[in-house]
Scaffold this active site. Sequence first.
Site, short mmCIF file in Angstrom:
data_model
loop_
_atom_site.label_atom_id
_atom_site.label_comp_id
_atom_site.label_asym_id
_atom_site.label_seq_id
_atom_site.Cartn_x
_atom_site.Cartn_y
_atom_site.Cartn_z
N HIS A 1 41.23 47.47 43.15
CA HIS A 1 42.29 46.54 43.57
C HIS A 1 43.69 46.96 43.13
CE1 HIS A 1 41.44 44.76 39.55
NE2 HIS A 1 42.70 44.33 39.58
N ASP A 2 43.81 47.52 41.92
CA ASP A 2 45.15 47.88 41.45
C ASP A 2 45.40 49.38 41.47
OD1 ASP A 2 46.66 45.61 41.15
OD2 ASP A 2 45.92 45.17 39.12
N HIS B 1 53.16 47.87 44.54
CA HIS B 1 51.85 48.45 44.24
C HIS B 1 50.78 48.21 45.31
CE1 HIS B 1 50.59 44.63 42.13
NE2 HIS B 1 49.36 45.07 42.31
N HIS C 1 45.98 41.49 47.85
CA HIS C 1 45.57 40.57 46.78
C HIS C 1 46.72 39.80 46.15
CE1 HIS C 1 46.43 44.21 44.39
NE2 HIS C 1 46.47 43.45 43.30
N HIS C 2 47.95 40.15 46.47
CA HIS C 2 49.08 39.36 45.95
C HIS C 2 49.75 38.51 47.03
CE1 HIS C 2 48.83 40.77 41.88
NE2 HIS C 2 48.83 42.04 42.28
N LYS D 1 48.84 50.70 41.35
CA LYS D 1 49.63 50.80 40.11
C LYS D 1 49.78 52.26 39.66
CE LYS D 1 49.09 46.14 38.22
NZ LYS D 1 48.36 45.30 37.24
N ASP E 1 41.09 37.29 40.26
CA ASP E 1 41.99 38.21 39.52
C ASP E 1 42.92 37.42 38.60
OD1 ASP E 1 43.09 40.75 38.87
OD2 ASP E 1 44.74 40.40 40.28
#
Length: 396
Positions: free
Chosen positions: A263-264, A292, A316-317, A267, A345
């Site tokens: 998911h990240d 990201h 996801h954000h 980053k 999350d």
Amino acid sequence: MFDPKFYTVTSISHLVESRNGDSMGAQANLAYQVERLNALHNIDLAIISNSDPYVVLGTVLDQIIPHLKVDAATILLLNPQSMLLEYAAGRGFHTAALQHTHLRVGEGHAGHAVAKRRIVAIPDLGAEAGDFTRSLLLANERFIAYHAVPLIAKGEVKGVLELFRRASFTPPMEWLDSLYAIATQAAIAIDNVALHSDLQRSNLELARAYDTTIEGWSRALDLRDRETEGHTQRVTEMTIRLAHTIGMTQDQLKYVRWGALLHDIGKLGISDWILFKQGPLTEEEWLVMRQHPVYANDILSPIPFLRLALDIPYCHHERWDGTGYPRGMRETQIPLAARVFAVVDVWDALRSDRPYRSAWSEAQVQDYLLAQRGKQFDPKIIDTFFALLSGIGLLS
Ligand code: C2E
Ligand code: SIN
Ligand code: SIN
Ligand code: FE
Ligand code: FE
């Protein structure tokens, strides 16, 4: 010049006539044809409904034995690498002697049938020199009549069908016609089964390779992020449970899992001094941080097998009320997997220490999630999540 042992597969009838095979009466013939159709149909059913090659080949023999009125039968498959005929299925034997059969093409009656692509008919096994080892092994079975039929699909020999009778036998023409029809069907079955198991094997191997790769990446990402021990594993596990409860299918869950593990990944594009900053981000730093999910899309979208896993890393954000980033999607525009993941999350992030704050209490975390129901989060998913937390004793 003409060896009476060999019938060419494609021109059985005139050869049989030349051997004075009896013919059945019209009535018996019709019944026999119906029976044959039934046998062929049952073989078809086995092909369609089974992916286990041994079950399919066993069914083929179960149809053949009563229909062709033989006592025993085997299927030997030609291993294309070793070019050996290997035992794959057998019925009607008193001993297990033949189960270790490995014949070279050209060796023994079965090897001969394959080499010549012809039916080999042996009226009396005792009077013929076949493959020496197998003759010895077969002695206790007391077989007399023998037929070996090459199994040919798409022009390639797939194996050989062997038929054994414990009484002498001059087959009628219909019998050889049936044998030909069934052998053709069996060859198709074998071809399909081989295709099936090759595909399944390579799919399984690929799936394992993908999983291993993604888990490896995921651990590397956690190291870089200096994430709390096990954050990604925890979030992935809880996301799967929630997604499953909501009714996502096994196939969808595979991509949910990969998406959660990665998911990240975006980053990777954020510099250390922003990612590990000990306090709140400035406006400029936030502009960078909000990239990201876009970086995740840049990294993952060129990889075909991960395209369906993109929803979580990319979205996801996003927030239910449209105030999220990077695209400001709203409500069900946001892919379901991403809506599910966002809840988990944030739940896990708030329960954990961060460089910019220490962990919140369970009660604080749950109050926050409820307060964001219908704002940051899909209200139905919040409700399901609380039911899930309650069910596993995590509700404070
Ligand atoms: P993260 O730390 O993994 O946080 C993931 C999401 O959990 C956040 O997404 C946010 O929705 C929620 N969350 C985490 N901590 C808090 C919090 O203290 N209060 C509230 N209300 N929500 C929280 P968000 O906000 O889009 O942040 C994305 C990522 O940006 C974070 O991932 C973190 O790596 C970074 N970040 C966010 N805020 C700060 C900050 O104040 N300082 C620094 N250094 N990084 C931050
Ligand atoms: C994607 O674009 O593939 C993920 C986000 C979305 O479905 O809109
Ligand atoms: C859906 O949007 O597909 C239904 C699941 C939900 O939003 O809670
Ligand atoms: Fe993120
Ligand atoms: Fe996270």
